[in-house]
Design an enzyme around this catalytic site. Structure first.
Site, short mmCIF file in Angstrom:
data_model
loop_
_atom_site.label_atom_id
_atom_site.label_comp_id
_atom_site.label_asym_id
_atom_site.label_seq_id
_atom_site.Cartn_x
_atom_site.Cartn_y
_atom_site.Cartn_z
N ASP A 107 47.32 80.34 36.34
CA ASP A 107 48.47 79.66 37.45
C ASP A 107 48.85 80.76 38.53
O ASP A 107 47.79 81.41 38.94
CB ASP A 107 49.38 79.28 36.61
N ARG A 108 49.80 81.06 38.49
CA ARG A 108 50.31 81.98 39.38
C ARG A 108 49.87 83.35 39.26
O ARG A 108 49.60 84.22 40.23
CB ARG A 108 52.11 82.10 39.65
N HIS A 152 55.76 70.03 43.94
CA HIS A 152 56.44 71.44 43.91
C HIS A 152 56.14 72.44 44.90
O HIS A 152 56.86 73.03 45.26
CB HIS A 152 56.34 71.66 42.38
N TYR A 212 56.53 80.96 45.48
CA TYR A 212 55.68 79.73 46.12
C TYR A 212 55.78 79.50 47.49
O TYR A 212 54.71 79.40 48.18
CB TYR A 212 56.32 78.53 45.31
N HIS A 272 46.84 72.30 30.99
CA HIS A 272 46.99 73.29 31.78
C HIS A 272 47.52 74.68 31.15
O HIS A 272 46.88 75.65 31.33
CB HIS A 272 47.95 73.11 32.64
#
Length: 292
Positions: A107-108, A152, A212, A272
């Site tokens: 993910d990030r 988001h 983000y 996920h």
């Protein structure tokens, strides 16, 4: 009490610009750095890290802005740029005695790992990516009502002020919604782990939003500059992801192959949070990567 990775010690060490990084380290052998995603901490690697520690030194930091790591004010776009966060990882590994290491991100953390592979090819020997596409491509593949799955991203891309206020006002509901919606089943996140993630995220709203927001600005600029310059990932790359291509209407393997000529692209039926839900599958993919 916050859960830990059994058998691992803990560290607090400076990143690239002095921001303190916290995390866990354990095992012996060639180094592997594991980077967590949103809205998690290094704890997401607890099952995989234990397995890999049998033959590797495993380093699991909290990214800057997350968990117990430092949360500097985002007084410039560079503070939470993936380029800066990638430099953190290189500095941390060096502080632990490693000038070359394999790197896996989710993910990030996968976006940070991607940037580290582009910026530090002499340092990153192998690159593992879990459940993302590169930032530049991510914005391209989101379109129409299918983009609602990533609402988001658009919320936290807004100018400073409103996103932070809205999220802080209902932090547990906001972060908890992703922990619930993205999980492949009820067994992946035990209550104490879920509580630890919510506690950490609640205390990090401004820095998470800044992370983000960087992906809607400076990170795109860096990716586009590399794409235009022909910069590519030169190390072996494994991508393990859900079948987002089928869901959003694009060829995920082709997207990654444009960046990574030496690519092993795999699909999983796990949710996920695959490192927690399917640790054997994730560990096997990492071990296969490290033999290439």
């Amino acid at each position: 009490m916050t859960p830990t990775i059994p058998g691992f010690g803990h560290f607090r060490l400076p990143g690239a610009d002095g921001v303190e990084l916290a995390g866990a380290v354990g095992g012996h052998g060639s180094p592997v750095v594991l980077l967590h995603g949103f809205p998690q901490t290094h704890l997401m690697w607890r099952h995989v890290a234990e397995r890999l520690a049998a033959e590797h030194t495993v380093i699991c930091p909290d990214l800057r802005g997350y968990g117990d790591s430092g949360k500097p004010a985002a007084d410039s776009p560079a503070v939470y740029a993936k380029r800066t966060m990638a430099a953190d990882v290189v500095a941390l590994a060096a502080a632990l005695g490693h000038d070359r290491f394999a790197l896996v991100g989710h993910d990030r953390g996968a976006l940070v790992a991607f940037r580290a592979g582009l910026d530090h090819p002499e340092t990153v020997t192998h690159l593992g990516i879990l459940d993302v596409v590169p930032t530049l491509d991510m914005w391209d593949v989101l379109h129409g009502v299918s983009a609602a799955v990533a609402f988001h991203l658009y919320l936290m891309a807004q100018p400073p002020g409103l996103p932070e206020t809205m999220i802080a006002g209902s932090a547990d509901a906001f972060f908890g919604s992703f922990l619930d919606a993205w999980s492949g089943g009820p067994d992946g996140l035990p209550p104490e782990v879920r509580a630890a993630y919510l506690r950490a995220s609640r205390a990090a709203v401004p820095s998470i939003v800044a992370d983000y927001r960087a992906s809607a600005g400076v990170d795109i600029e860096h990716d586009r500059a590399d794409l235009d310059a022909g910069t590519r990932l030169t190390m072996p790359v494994t991508v393990l992801q859900q079948d987002w291509g089928a869901q959003l209407g694009y060829d995920a393997a082709a997207v990654w192959r444009a960046w990574a000529p030496d690519l092993d692209h795999r699909l999983t039926k796990a949710g996920h949070f695959m490192a927690e839900e399917a640790p054997e599958e994730v560990t096997a993919a990492i071990r296969d990567l490290l033999t290439r």
